[in-house]
Design a protein around this motif. Structure first.
Motif, PDB file in Angstrom:
ATOM      1  N   GLY A   1      -7.791   2.139   4.492  1.00  0.00           N
ATOM      2  CA  GLY A   1      -8.671   2.305   5.646  1.00  0.00           C
ATOM      3  C   GLY A   1      -7.967   2.050   6.971  1.00  0.00           C
ATOM      4  N   LEU A   2      -6.656   1.828   6.938  1.00  0.00           N
ATOM      5  CA  LEU A   2      -5.875   1.625   8.148  1.00  0.00           C
ATOM      6  C   LEU A   2      -5.328   2.965   8.632  1.00  0.00           C
ATOM      7  CD1 LEU A   2      -3.837  -1.525   7.028  1.00  0.00           C
ATOM      8  CD2 LEU A   2      -5.872  -1.490   8.480  1.00  0.00           C
ATOM      9  N   SER A   3      -5.182   3.113   9.921  1.00  0.00           N
ATOM     10  CA  SER A   3      -4.628   4.357  10.455  1.00  0.00           C
ATOM     11  C   SER A   3      -3.139   4.433  10.140  1.00  0.00           C
ATOM     12  CB  SER A   3      -4.838   4.430  11.960  1.00  0.00           C
ATOM     13  OG  SER A   3      -4.047   3.456  12.625  1.00  0.00           O
ATOM     14  N   GLN A   4      -2.607   5.654  10.118  1.00  0.00           N
ATOM     15  CA  GLN A   4      -1.177   5.815   9.877  1.00  0.00           C
ATOM     16  C   GLN A   4      -0.335   5.127  10.956  1.00  0.00           C
ATOM     17  OE1 GLN A   4       0.237   9.710   8.381  1.00  0.00           O
ATOM     18  NE2 GLN A   4      -1.925  10.301   8.243  1.00  0.00           N
ATOM     19  N   PRO A   5      -0.684   5.238  12.248  1.00  0.00           N
ATOM     20  CA  PRO A   5       0.103   4.505  13.249  1.00  0.00           C
ATOM     21  C   PRO A   5       0.112   3.000  13.008  1.00  0.00           C
ATOM     22  CG  PRO A   5      -1.222   6.184  14.316  1.00  0.00           C
ATOM     23  CD  PRO A   5      -1.662   6.135  12.880  1.00  0.00           C
TER      24      PRO A   5
ATOM     25  N   ALA B   1       0.833  -1.207   0.000  1.00  0.00           N
ATOM     26  CA  ALA B   1       0.000   0.000   0.000  1.00  0.00           C
ATOM     27  C   ALA B   1       0.863   1.250   0.000  1.00  0.00           C
ATOM     28  CB  ALA B   1      -0.928  -0.003   1.211  1.00  0.00           C
ATOM     29  N   LEU B   2       1.923   1.253   0.800  1.00  0.00           N
ATOM     30  CA  LEU B   2       2.806   2.416   0.850  1.00  0.00           C
ATOM     31  C   LEU B   2       3.536   2.590  -0.478  1.00  0.00           C
ATOM     32  CD1 LEU B   2       3.941   4.678   2.623  1.00  0.00           C
ATOM     33  CD2 LEU B   2       5.771   3.115   3.313  1.00  0.00           C
TER      34      LEU B   2
ATOM     35  N   SER C   1      -1.671   8.763   1.997  1.00  0.00           N
ATOM     36  CA  SER C   1      -2.425   8.172   0.889  1.00  0.00           C
ATOM     37  C   SER C   1      -2.651   6.678   1.105  1.00  0.00           C
ATOM     38  CB  SER C   1      -1.680   8.396  -0.434  1.00  0.00           C
ATOM     39  OG  SER C   1      -1.565   9.775  -0.710  1.00  0.00           O
ATOM     40  N   ALA C   2      -1.661   5.995   1.679  1.00  0.00           N
ATOM     41  CA  ALA C   2      -1.822   4.565   1.963  1.00  0.00           C
ATOM     42  C   ALA C   2      -2.910   4.346   2.998  1.00  0.00           C
ATOM     43  CB  ALA C   2      -0.505   3.974   2.451  1.00  0.00           C
ATOM     44  N   SER C   3      -3.009   5.240   3.957  1.00  0.00           N
ATOM     45  CA  SER C   3      -4.058   5.143   4.975  1.00  0.00           C
ATOM     46  C   SER C   3      -5.438   5.277   4.343  1.00  0.00           C
ATOM     47  CB  SER C   3      -3.849   6.213   6.044  1.00  0.00           C
ATOM     48  OG  SER C   3      -4.880   6.183   6.999  1.00  0.00           O
ATOM     49  N   VAL C   4      -5.555   6.232   3.422  1.00  0.00           N
ATOM     50  CA  VAL C   4      -6.835   6.433   2.729  1.00  0.00           C
ATOM     51  C   VAL C   4      -7.183   5.208   1.886  1.00  0.00           C
ATOM     52  CG1 VAL C   4      -8.032   7.806   0.980  1.00  0.00           C
ATOM     53  CG2 VAL C   4      -6.626   8.946   2.717  1.00  0.00           C
ATOM     54  N   ALA C   5      -6.177   4.665   1.193  1.00  0.00           N
ATOM     55  CA  ALA C   5      -6.422   3.534   0.286  1.00  0.00           C
ATOM     56  C   ALA C   5      -6.813   2.266   1.031  1.00  0.00           C
ATOM     57  CB  ALA C   5      -5.179   3.275  -0.563  1.00  0.00           C
TER      58      ALA C   5
END
Length: 382
Positions: free
Chosen positions: A109-113, A94-95, A103-107
Motif C-alpha cells: 500500500g506504499l507508493s513506488q516513490p 517487500a521488494l 508489486s511491492a507497492s501493491v502488497a
C-alpha cells in the motif's frame, strides 16, 4: 504488527533491561531521556501491556519486558546497524518478496516513490548498494541478498517476541512454519498436527512441502521455523542443527501383480527390473545405490528419478517399475492392495528422520508445545 514498531524504541527497551535505568540507556542508545520515555509510552500502548514498573531505584522490567528483550537483542544483532528503521526493513523485504517495485507497492500500500526513497536511505545507512537494475527488472547485489536474509531473521525474532507477549496476555495465538519433506507428510506430521490442534485451536500452522534442497534456504532465511524429514550426513552447515527422531527402514514396492510379488526375490532379480528412485543427493537415493553396491551387483536401469509419492504410486500401479520407499508413505495403497511389499531393504539400511532448525533457534512456548507433539508422534513410528 512487527513493522508498526519503532526499532529505536525497541533498542531502548533492551538497553533499559540490560542496564537497569533510563539514564544509562540514554547513553547507550544515544536517545534523549524524554524521547525514551515518550517512546516507551507509545510502545506499551501498541503492545497493550506494561513493560516496566517505575520505581525510585530504577526501572523494574515486567515479565513482558523480560520476554521481549532477548528477542529484541537478537533482532538488532541481525539488523546490524542502529541507523536502520522498520520502514526500511519493510521496504526491502517487500521488494524481495514481490520482485518489483510495482508489486511491492501493491502488497504494502506504499507508493513506488516511497519505496524507492526508503531503499535509497537504507543503502546510505548501511553504506552499501543493495538493489541494481538488470535489464528491465531489478536484482539484488550480494550485499542485498545477505541483508534480506538478516532482515528476515530479525523479523522472525520480533514476530516470536510478539507471540510471547500475546501468550502472556492470555491469547494462545501465533504461528509455526514447517518445511515438510515427503516421509513426515505421510504419518508423523498429521498425527502431531491433530494432537496439537486439539490443545491449541487458535494457533496457526503453515506447512511448505518440498525436498531438502527446496526447503533449506527458506529455513536459513527465517521463513521456516523447522524442517521435518530425512537428516543429512554430513550436516548441511554450522548454521543449522539436526535432531534425530526415529529410524526408518525403507522397503521395495511394486504393483500387486508384479512378477516378483509374493516371492522372496534376490537382489539380482530386483536389479533386472526398471526402477523409479528419489533424486540423486537424497539419503534414499544413496541407500538404494548402497544396496546394490554392497552386493557388487550393477545398478539397475533408472529411467525416472522422482520425489513425488503420488506420481510414483500411479506409475507403479501401471507398470513393472520398482521403487524404494518407507511403507508409511504408501500405507493406504498397501492396505487396499494396489501396491505390495516386494522385499525388505537389507538389514542396516536405515534413514534417520528428524527435525532441522537454525542453530540457536528459540521456539516460543507454543512452538515448543508443537515440538513436544512431534516427539510424541515420532515415538510411535518405530
Amino acid at each position: 504488527m512487527w513493522d508498526e514498531l519503532n526499532l529505536r524504541h525497541l533498542r531502548a527497551v533492551a538497553a533499559i533491561v540490560r542496564l537497569g535505568s533510563i539514564s544509562a540507556a540514554t547513553r547507550a542508545v544515544s536517545i534523549s531521556q524524554p524521547a525514551i520515555t515518550q517512546g516507551l509510552s507509545k510502545l506499551e500502548g501498541q503492545l497493550g501491556i506494561a513493560l516496566f514498573n517505575r520505581q525510585p531505584e530504577g526501572m523494574q522490567p515486567s515479565e513482558a519486558a523480560m520476554l521481549l528483550a532477548p528477542r529484541i537483542e537478537r533482532a538488532l544483532h541481525h539488523v546490524g546497524s542502529p541507523r536502520v528503521t522498520t520502514a526500511q526493513m519493510r521496504a526491502l523485504l517487500a521488494l524481495a518478496e514481490a520482485g518489483s517495485y510495482v508489486s511491492a507497492s501493491v502488497a504494502t500500500g506504499l507508493s513506488q516513490p516511497t519505496l524507492h526513497r526508503a531503499l535509497a536511505d537504507l543503502s546510505i545507512a548501511l553504506r552499501r548498494k543493495l538493489v541494481e537494475r538488470r535489464g528491465k527488472g531489478i536484482g539484488f547485489t550480494d550485499s542485498g541478498q545477505s541483508t534480506i536474509r538478516a532482515f528476515r531473521l530479525a523479523r522472525a525474532e520480533l514476530a516470536a517476541g510478539l507471540a510471547e507477549i500475546d501468550l502472556l496476555k492470555g491469547r494462545e495465538v501465533g504461528r509455526i512454519a514447517i518445511g515438510a519433506m515427503p516421509l513426515p507428510r505421510a504419518r508423523l506430521l498429521p498425527a502431531a498436527l491433530v494432537a496439537f490442534h486439539a490443545l491449541y485451536p487458535d494457533f496457526r500452522v503453515v506447512i511448505a512441502e518440498g525436498s531438502f534442497a527446496e526447503l533449506i534456504e527458506p529455513l536459513r532465511d527465517g521463513d521456516l521455523d523447522l524442517m521435518l524429514g530425512a537428516l543429512r550426513l554430513p550436516p548441511p552447515g554450522d548454521d543449522v542443527q539436526q535432531l534425530p527422531l526415529f529410524l526408518d527402514r525403507p522397503v521395495i514396492i511394486g504393483r500387486k501383480d508384479h512378477p516378483l510379488a509374493n516371492r522372496q526375490p534376490s537382489l539380482a532379480e530386483l536389479a533386472s527390473f526398471p526402477w523409479i528412485v528419489s533424486p540423486q543427493g537424497t539419503p534414499l537415493h544413496g541407500q538404494w545405490r548402497a544396496m546394490f553396491d554392497a552386493a557388487r551387483i550393477p545398478l539397475p536401469k533408472v529411467p525416472i528419478e522422482c520425489g513425488s509419492v503420488l506420481a510414483i504410486r500411479q506409475m507403479l500401479i501401471a507398470s513393472d517399475f520398482l521403487t524404494m520407499l518407507s511403507a508409511d508413505q504408501v500405507a493406504l495403497e498397501l492396505s487396499v492392495n494396489w501396491l505390495v511389499r516386494i522385499a525388505d531393504a537389507p538389514a542396516g539400511l536405515t534413514r534417520n528422520i528428524g527435525m532441522t532448525t537454525r542453530t540457536g533457534w528459540r521456539p516460543t512456548p507454543l512452538q515448543a508445545a508443537f515440538l513436544d507433539q512431534v516427539r510424541i508422534a515420532s515415538s510411535k513410528m518405530e
